[in-house]
Motif scaffolding. Structure first.
Motif, PDB file in Angstrom:
ATOM      1  N   GLU A   1      -4.099   8.682  -9.877  1.00  0.00           N
ATOM      2  CA  GLU A   1      -3.697   8.585  -8.480  1.00  0.00           C
ATOM      3  C   GLU A   1      -4.557   7.529  -7.809  1.00  0.00           C
ATOM      4  O   GLU A   1      -5.684   7.805  -7.394  1.00  0.00           O
ATOM      5  N   PRO A   2      -4.088   6.289  -7.735  1.00  0.00           N
ATOM      6  CA  PRO A   2      -4.894   5.207  -7.155  1.00  0.00           C
ATOM      7  C   PRO A   2      -5.329   5.556  -5.735  1.00  0.00           C
ATOM      8  O   PRO A   2      -4.526   5.982  -4.905  1.00  0.00           O
ATOM      9  N   ASP A   3      -6.607   5.376  -5.447  1.00  0.00           N
ATOM     10  CA  ASP A   3      -7.108   5.618  -4.102  1.00  0.00           C
ATOM     11  C   ASP A   3      -7.169   4.312  -3.338  1.00  0.00           C
ATOM     12  O   ASP A   3      -6.855   3.236  -3.857  1.00  0.00           O
ATOM     13  N   GLU A   4      -7.587   4.392  -2.084  1.00  0.00           N
ATOM     14  CA  GLU A   4      -7.633   3.207  -1.228  1.00  0.00           C
ATOM     15  C   GLU A   4      -8.598   2.162  -1.771  1.00  0.00           C
ATOM     16  O   GLU A   4      -8.348   0.961  -1.669  1.00  0.00           O
ATOM     17  N   GLU A   5      -9.689   2.606  -2.373  1.00  0.00           N
ATOM     18  CA  GLU A   5     -10.681   1.668  -2.905  1.00  0.00           C
ATOM     19  C   GLU A   5     -10.105   0.862  -4.069  1.00  0.00           C
ATOM     20  O   GLU A   5     -10.306  -0.346  -4.170  1.00  0.00           O
TER      21      GLU A   5
ATOM     22  N   GLU B   1       0.817  -1.210   0.000  1.00  0.00           N
ATOM     23  CA  GLU B   1       0.000   0.000   0.000  1.00  0.00           C
ATOM     24  C   GLU B   1       0.854   1.265   0.000  1.00  0.00           C
ATOM     25  O   GLU B   1       0.391   2.331  -0.405  1.00  0.00           O
ATOM     26  N   GLU B   2       2.109   1.159   0.447  1.00  0.00           N
ATOM     27  CA  GLU B   2       3.000   2.315   0.513  1.00  0.00           C
ATOM     28  C   GLU B   2       4.061   2.298  -0.583  1.00  0.00           C
ATOM     29  O   GLU B   2       4.890   3.217  -0.652  1.00  0.00           O
ATOM     30  N   ALA B   3       4.051   1.278  -1.429  1.00  0.00           N
ATOM     31  CA  ALA B   3       5.092   1.124  -2.442  1.00  0.00           C
ATOM     32  C   ALA B   3       4.709   1.820  -3.741  1.00  0.00           C
ATOM     33  O   ALA B   3       3.530   2.071  -4.024  1.00  0.00           O
ATOM     34  N   GLN B   4       5.732   2.141  -4.554  1.00  0.00           N
ATOM     35  CA  GLN B   4       5.499   2.656  -5.892  1.00  0.00           C
ATOM     36  C   GLN B   4       5.150   1.493  -6.812  1.00  0.00           C
ATOM     37  O   GLN B   4       5.895   0.514  -6.885  1.00  0.00           O
ATOM     38  N   ILE B   5       4.053   1.593  -7.518  1.00  0.00           N
ATOM     39  CA  ILE B   5       3.596   0.529  -8.408  1.00  0.00           C
ATOM     40  C   ILE B   5       3.539   1.073  -9.831  1.00  0.00           C
ATOM     41  O   ILE B   5       2.912   2.103 -10.096  1.00  0.00           O
ATOM     42  N   ALA B   6       4.222   0.386 -10.733  1.00  0.00           N
ATOM     43  CA  ALA B   6       4.197   0.786 -12.141  1.00  0.00           C
ATOM     44  C   ALA B   6       3.046   0.134 -12.884  1.00  0.00           C
ATOM     45  O   ALA B   6       2.496   0.711 -13.825  1.00  0.00           O
TER      46      ALA B   6
END
Length: 297
Positions: free
Chosen positions: A133-137, A115-120
């Motif tokens: 900007e991906p949200d929590e949902e 959840e805290e990592a950079q995801i490509a």
């Protein structure tokens, strides 16, 4: 056993005649327990034990597990909990998929939560569109196992699941990070540099392992760290590219892949249930050339 010159095996057969069929071939079952030893590194000899089936390294000070773990093809149980690991070697995925590894204990460690990592790129629920900007949902939807007809997870449903891929770090010929903007040259290909070819040749020389740091220090300053790395690669039995399997000395690309291995962590190959939350772990991959990047397999 080395001084042994003669060995007579007595079969448990009471009735004559005795034939060769009564003898059976036995495979050694080796287990090594090394918890609570403050180990910060592992000697390469450990990975020469081809019959090792159980290895416990719990509660030590390991910051990295070498890719040489790939040699332990008979390994069934591995405990790496309570260390200082930030990622796991890609070769562990191979041992789970193609080897005998069935029970892997790696928590707790210093892994960065996904959840805290950079995801490509997200892979598991790729049909759900990612916003800028991906949200929590959105992240929560990616970390949920959904078993339906459109699922790309093959039977049985305890296989490792590739959840996401992190950004790629490109490295120069010394193994130092460089800006991706400097690598937009269309001529980039899989051909190794002359320096890399030279290091591969040097790493195969029989006397390199016996060379001391004092002897290496007599070479030009630029060569010393390169020769040391070539010596380490030789002592580890080589370093294969995680994309093309070609051996290399200095990696040119590096990235993290996030995989869920929950059934293997539990020690039982139990199927996942729909709606179950995935707990992906970071696995480090290395490429031998600038063209060995995610998705190039």
């Amino acid at each position: 056993m080395r001084p042994l010159q003669h060995l007579t095996k007595l079969p448990s057969v009471k009735e004559a005649p005795v034939s060769e069929n009564v003898f059976t071939s036995l495979q050694p079952f080796l287990r090594i327990f090394l918890p609570n030893n403050s180990l910060s590194t592992l000697h390469n000899d450990l990975f020469e034990l081809s019959n090792l089936k159980v290895l416990s390294l719990r509660n030590n000070k390991l910051t990295e597990l070498p890719s040489t773990i790939r040699r332990l093809t008979a390994l069934q149980v591995l405990n790496l909990s309570v260390n200082r690991l930030t990622s796991l070697p890609w070769e562990l995925i191979k041992l789970m998929q193609n080897g005998e590894l069935k029970h892997l204990t790696v928590r707790p460690n210093s892994f960065l939560p996904i959840e805290e990592a950079q995801i490509a790129e997200w892979h598991h629920n790729a049909n759900k569109k990612q916003t800028e900007e991906p949200d929590e949902e959105f992240i929560s939807s990616q970390l949920q196992f959904n078993h339906d007809e459109s699922s790309n997870i093959r039977e049985p449903f305890w296989d490792s699941i590739h959840v996401a891929t992190g950004p790629t770090t490109f490295l120069n010929m010394e193994g130092n990070p460089v800006r991706e903007s400097a690598l937009t040259n269309p001529s980039i290909n899989a051909a190794p540099s002359l320096r890399e070819l030279s290091l591969r040749t040097v790493s195969k020389l029989p006397y390199l392992e016996q060379a001391t740091d004092e002897e290496l220090a007599e070479y030009p300053a630029l060569l010393v760290p390169l020769l040391r790395q070539a010596r380490e690669v030789r002592a580890a039995g080589g370093q294969p590219c995680s994309v093309c399997d070609r051996e290399f000395v200095i990696p040119r690309t590096e990235w993290l892949e996030w995989w869920d291995i929950t059934p293997c962590e539990n020690g039982m190959k139990m199927p996942r249930h729909s709606g179950e939350k995935l707990r992906p772990l970071p696995f480090r991959r290395l490429g031998c050339s600038l063209s060995c990047v995610p998705g190039s397999q």
